[in-house]
Design a protein around this motif. Sequence first.
Motif, PDB file in Angstrom:
ATOM      1  N   MET A 149      -4.756 103.604 -13.049  1.00 22.11           N
ATOM      2  CA  MET A 149      -5.245 102.625 -12.063  1.00 22.11           C
ATOM      3  C   MET A 149      -5.508 101.269 -12.717  1.00 22.11           C
ATOM      4  SD  MET A 149      -7.785 104.994  -9.718  1.00 22.11           S
ATOM      5  CE  MET A 149      -8.815 105.551 -11.083  1.00 22.11           C
ATOM      6  N   ASN A 150      -5.055 101.114 -13.977  1.00 17.42           N
ATOM      7  CA  ASN A 150      -5.232  99.886 -14.757  1.00 17.42           C
ATOM      8  C   ASN A 150      -6.701  99.496 -14.915  1.00 17.42           C
ATOM      9  OD1 ASN A 150      -3.786  98.066 -16.344  1.00 17.42           O
ATOM     10  ND2 ASN A 150      -4.056  96.428 -14.838  1.00 17.42           N
ATOM     11  N   ILE A 151      -7.555 100.495 -14.988  1.00 15.22           N
ATOM     12  CA  ILE A 151      -8.963 100.275 -15.336  1.00 15.22           C
ATOM     13  C   ILE A 151      -9.054 100.492 -16.837  1.00 15.22           C
ATOM     14  CG2 ILE A 151     -11.345 101.011 -14.937  1.00 15.22           C
ATOM     15  CD1 ILE A 151     -10.427 102.087 -12.223  1.00 15.22           C
ATOM     16  N   ARG A 152      -9.178  99.446 -17.611  1.00 15.39           N
ATOM     17  CA  ARG A 152      -8.993  99.494 -19.060  1.00 15.39           C
ATOM     18  C   ARG A 152     -10.279  99.792 -19.832  1.00 15.39           C
ATOM     19  NH1 ARG A 152      -3.712 100.025 -20.645  1.00 15.39           N
ATOM     20  NH2 ARG A 152      -2.420  99.094 -19.026  1.00 15.39           N
ATOM     21  N   LEU A 153     -11.027 100.768 -19.360  1.00 17.88           N
ATOM     22  CA  LEU A 153     -12.248 101.154 -20.078  1.00 17.88           C
ATOM     23  C   LEU A 153     -11.969 101.712 -21.470  1.00 17.88           C
ATOM     24  CD1 LEU A 153     -14.536 102.778 -17.354  1.00 17.88           C
ATOM     25  CD2 LEU A 153     -14.681 100.517 -18.379  1.00 17.88           C
ATOM     26  N   PRO A 154     -10.910 102.526 -21.683  1.00 19.50           N
ATOM     27  CA  PRO A 154     -10.672 103.044 -23.037  1.00 19.50           C
ATOM     28  C   PRO A 154     -10.470 101.954 -24.083  1.00 19.50           C
ATOM     29  CG  PRO A 154      -9.402 104.304 -21.436  1.00 19.50           C
ATOM     30  CD  PRO A 154      -9.976 103.129 -20.711  1.00 19.50           C
ATOM     31  N   GLU A 155      -9.976 100.752 -23.664  1.00 18.88           N
ATOM     32  CA  GLU A 155      -9.779  99.677 -24.614  1.00 18.88           C
ATOM     33  C   GLU A 155     -11.070  98.924 -24.924  1.00 18.88           C
ATOM     34  OE1 GLU A 155      -7.680 100.372 -22.256  1.00 18.88           O
ATOM     35  OE2 GLU A 155      -5.807 100.741 -23.318  1.00 18.88           O
ATOM     36  N   VAL A 156     -12.065  99.030 -24.048  1.00 16.96           N
ATOM     37  CA  VAL A 156     -13.311  98.278 -24.216  1.00 16.96           C
ATOM     38  C   VAL A 156     -14.419  99.155 -24.790  1.00 16.96           C
ATOM     39  CG1 VAL A 156     -15.063  96.908 -23.026  1.00 16.96           C
ATOM     40  CG2 VAL A 156     -12.674  96.750 -22.322  1.00 16.96           C
ATOM     41  N   LEU A 157     -14.568 100.364 -24.269  1.00 18.45           N
ATOM     42  CA  LEU A 157     -15.625 101.271 -24.716  1.00 18.45           C
ATOM     43  C   LEU A 157     -15.082 102.192 -25.799  1.00 18.45           C
ATOM     44  CD1 LEU A 157     -17.218 102.299 -21.293  1.00 18.45           C
ATOM     45  CD2 LEU A 157     -17.915 100.448 -22.828  1.00 18.45           C
ATOM     46  N   SER A 158     -15.874 102.405 -26.838  1.00 22.12           N
ATOM     47  CA  SER A 158     -15.440 103.293 -27.917  1.00 22.12           C
ATOM     48  C   SER A 158     -15.362 104.740 -27.457  1.00 22.12           C
ATOM     49  CB  SER A 158     -16.399 103.187 -29.112  1.00 22.12           C
ATOM     50  OG  SER A 158     -17.723 103.529 -28.726  1.00 22.12           O
ATOM     51  N   GLN A 159     -16.217 105.107 -26.484  1.00 20.73           N
ATOM     52  CA  GLN A 159     -16.223 106.471 -25.945  1.00 20.73           C
ATOM     53  C   GLN A 159     -16.339 106.409 -24.431  1.00 20.73           C
ATOM     54  OE1 GLN A 159     -19.416 108.636 -27.850  1.00 20.73           O
ATOM     55  NE2 GLN A 159     -18.150 109.162 -29.610  1.00 20.73           N
ATOM     56  N   VAL A 160     -15.283 106.819 -23.759  1.00 21.07           N
ATOM     57  CA  VAL A 160     -15.328 106.850 -22.292  1.00 21.07           C
ATOM     58  C   VAL A 160     -16.342 107.881 -21.807  1.00 21.07           C
ATOM     59  CG1 VAL A 160     -13.956 107.372 -20.236  1.00 21.07           C
ATOM     60  CG2 VAL A 160     -12.972 106.010 -22.067  1.00 21.07           C
ATOM     61  N   HIS A 161     -16.544 108.950 -22.603  1.00 18.15           N
ATOM     62  CA  HIS A 161     -17.473 110.005 -22.203  1.00 18.15           C
ATOM     63  C   HIS A 161     -18.891 109.757 -22.725  1.00 18.15           C
ATOM     64  CE1 HIS A 161     -15.737 110.982 -26.091  1.00 18.15           C
ATOM     65  NE2 HIS A 161     -16.770 111.766 -26.358  1.00 18.15           N
ATOM     66  N   GLY A 162     -19.174 108.523 -23.177  1.00 16.92           N
ATOM     67  CA  GLY A 162     -20.535 108.170 -23.554  1.00 16.92           C
ATOM     68  C   GLY A 162     -21.389 107.933 -22.327  1.00 16.92           C
ATOM     69  N   VAL A 163     -22.644 107.538 -22.551  1.00 15.97           N
ATOM     70  CA  VAL A 163     -23.588 107.354 -21.439  1.00 15.97           C
ATOM     71  C   VAL A 163     -23.113 106.260 -20.495  1.00 15.97           C
ATOM     72  CG1 VAL A 163     -25.957 106.742 -20.842  1.00 15.97           C
ATOM     73  CG2 VAL A 163     -25.523 108.179 -22.838  1.00 15.97           C
ATOM     74  N   SER A 164     -22.731 105.107 -21.042  1.00 16.87           N
ATOM     75  CA  SER A 164     -22.284 103.999 -20.186  1.00 16.87           C
ATOM     76  C   SER A 164     -20.969 104.332 -19.489  1.00 16.87           C
ATOM     77  CB  SER A 164     -22.117 102.736 -21.031  1.00 16.87           C
ATOM     78  OG  SER A 164     -23.342 102.355 -21.611  1.00 16.87           O
ATOM     79  N   GLY A 165     -20.023 104.937 -20.226  1.00 16.42           N
ATOM     80  CA  GLY A 165     -18.737 105.282 -19.628  1.00 16.42           C
ATOM     81  C   GLY A 165     -18.870 106.276 -18.490  1.00 16.42           C
ATOM     82  N   MET A 166     -19.701 107.307 -18.671  1.00 19.95           N
ATOM     83  CA  MET A 166     -19.875 108.301 -17.606  1.00 19.95           C
ATOM     84  C   MET A 166     -20.580 107.698 -16.398  1.00 19.95           C
ATOM     85  SD  MET A 166     -18.400 110.994 -18.692  1.00 19.95           S
ATOM     86  CE  MET A 166     -19.002 112.328 -17.684  1.00 19.95           C
ATOM     87  N   ALA A 167     -21.516 106.772 -16.634  1.00 20.86           N
ATOM     88  CA  ALA A 167     -22.184 106.114 -15.506  1.00 20.86           C
ATOM     89  C   ALA A 167     -21.181 105.287 -14.701  1.00 20.86           C
ATOM     90  CB  ALA A 167     -23.317 105.235 -16.032  1.00 20.86           C
ATOM     91  N   LEU A 168     -20.279 104.600 -15.395  1.00 20.32           N
ATOM     92  CA  LEU A 168     -19.258 103.812 -14.689  1.00 20.32           C
ATOM     93  C   LEU A 168     -18.314 104.711 -13.899  1.00 20.32           C
ATOM     94  CD1 LEU A 168     -18.345 101.212 -17.457  1.00 20.32           C
ATOM     95  CD2 LEU A 168     -19.534 100.752 -15.315  1.00 20.32           C
ATOM     96  N   ILE A 183     -21.174  96.703 -14.092  1.00 24.94           N
ATOM     97  CA  ILE A 183     -21.575  96.269 -15.433  1.00 24.94           C
ATOM     98  C   ILE A 183     -23.068  96.502 -15.646  1.00 24.94           C
ATOM     99  CG2 ILE A 183     -21.813  94.229 -16.919  1.00 24.94           C
ATOM    100  CD1 ILE A 183     -19.210  93.202 -15.770  1.00 24.94           C
ATOM    101  N   ALA A 184     -23.858  96.374 -14.594  1.00 22.77           N
ATOM    102  CA  ALA A 184     -25.309  96.576 -14.718  1.00 22.77           C
ATOM    103  C   ALA A 184     -25.662  98.004 -15.113  1.00 22.77           C
ATOM    104  CB  ALA A 184     -25.988  96.215 -13.398  1.00 22.77           C
ATOM    105  N   LEU A 185     -24.744  98.946 -14.923  1.00 23.40           N
ATOM    106  CA  LEU A 185     -25.006 100.340 -15.286  1.00 23.40           C
ATOM    107  C   LEU A 185     -24.857 100.576 -16.786  1.00 23.40           C
ATOM    108  CD1 LEU A 185     -23.024 102.104 -12.404  1.00 23.40           C
ATOM    109  CD2 LEU A 185     -25.501 101.774 -12.546  1.00 23.40           C
ATOM    110  N   CYS A 186     -24.241  99.654 -17.510  1.00 22.51           N
ATOM    111  CA  CYS A 186     -23.977  99.836 -18.934  1.00 22.51           C
ATOM    112  C   CYS A 186     -25.208  99.498 -19.766  1.00 22.51           C
ATOM    113  CB  CYS A 186     -22.802  98.957 -19.371  1.00 22.51           C
ATOM    114  SG  CYS A 186     -21.244  99.370 -18.570  1.00 22.51           S
ATOM    115  N   HIS A 187     -25.165  99.906 -21.016  1.00 18.92           N
ATOM    116  CA  HIS A 187     -26.237  99.609 -21.963  1.00 18.92           C
ATOM    117  C   HIS A 187     -26.301  98.100 -22.212  1.00 18.92           C
ATOM    118  CE1 HIS A 187     -28.470  99.608 -25.810  1.00 18.92           C
ATOM    119  NE2 HIS A 187     -28.978 100.747 -25.375  1.00 18.92           N
ATOM    120  N   SER A 188     -27.506  97.619 -22.541  1.00 20.35           N
ATOM    121  CA  SER A 188     -27.709  96.185 -22.699  1.00 20.35           C
ATOM    122  C   SER A 188     -26.828  95.595 -23.803  1.00 20.35           C
ATOM    123  CB  SER A 188     -29.189  95.898 -23.003  1.00 20.35           C
ATOM    124  OG  SER A 188     -29.597  96.593 -24.174  1.00 20.35           O
TER     125      SER A 188
END
Length: 432
Positions: A149-168, A183-188
């Motif tokens: 779906m061209n949502i490029r989270l793997p290129e930005v977050l080191s772990q998609v299955h981390g806390v911020s990635g799972m929240a997104l 973006i507000a769901l991610c870590h500061s």
Amino acid sequence: MEKMHHHAAGIDIGSRKVFVGLENSPVRWFETFTSDLESLKDYLLEHKVSTVAMEATGVYWYVLYDILLDAGLDVWLVDGRQTRQLPGRKTDVKDCQWIQQLHSYGLLNRCYVSDGLVKELRSYQRLREDHLRSAAMHVQHMQKALIGMNIRLPEVLSQVHGVSGMALIRAILEGERDTEKLIALCHSKIRENKGEELRKALKGHYTPQGLFALNQALKAYQFYQEQIFECDRKIDATLQKINRDKSLPPGTGSGKRKPIRHNKPDINGLGDHLLKIFDGRDATKLPGFTDYNWLQLYAEVGSDLSKWPSEKHFTSWLGLSPGQNSSGKKNKSKSKGKPAVGQIFKQMAQGLLNSKYIGWGAFARRLRGRKGPAVAIKATARKLAAQYWRLIVKGNEFVERGMEAYQTILIQQKKKRLEKLALELDMKLVPA
């Protein structure tokens, strides 16, 4: 050759039939049902068999091994590679006769087999590792669905299955499309350092099939996380059984332990459990060791490493020593041993290869520059395994002196080589 094992039997195990070979007796076969295995045991006792050799074939040998061991027989589990050179045509009947003949002349080596609660712990730990591999596969499925779906989270977050990635991911599946709310769901720290990249990455092309695949992968990942948690409960209960009548030795306690970065088991006081088992000998003082990979080693090899007469026997069994396979003028390296257990030490050595403060890390990088990463990792893993054997068997504790001490030793070695070369050439070394 003289016979070393009299009244010996050889067993060839299959999925449907078990063939039994005795000396000067025709081969008999039994089915693999429990009642038939009990009949096999009675057959061996009737013929006054005292020792039995069988191949470690898959999981077929588990129950038969326990039945024969409980009957008081000396059971040898052997590696199938030791019985390959069967003369003539290969059949199950000839296999069991060949195993019996080799065993009677003492030409087979016994495999290590854990027992009791250690065997139970190993079963839970191996199942946990299987679940971790399955969970990792579904993390890749989530990444694939996001990229589709061209949502490029793997290129930005080191772990998609981390806390911020799972929240997104959960918010996206619940229908949230507002970039700022996501973006507000991610870590500061992620918002501060990668805020602009996240805005670009979250502007995707959402499709029904992509969201469905993402939802399926998330549910599968969560399922395996629950399975891992259940394994942790079983491992915790088994450790408590092992340490039921034990207490921490004086001078050891639940101080600050090394952090476990990945796949940390949900077990309270894991370090204290291991210290009780090993009578206060702390393997985490060795470079690269944490309580988790120490638990992995304990589940595989137990706490009594004196079964291996020396550190060379231990590292050879792990498959970390160079093999010898010479014929004429050809000398080839030959892998042997237990690569699955040796892989635990190799993973630790991989971490040391990237360390900036540990002397063994400098050793590994120096060797990598000359012979490549594979040789460097294996050599460092062997050093770790040898030091672990010395600690557990002899109580020799390791003191990490750091990079500077290692560099000082290297300079002294270079100086000795130069002095030796100058003596050969009848020259003198003059300091600059």
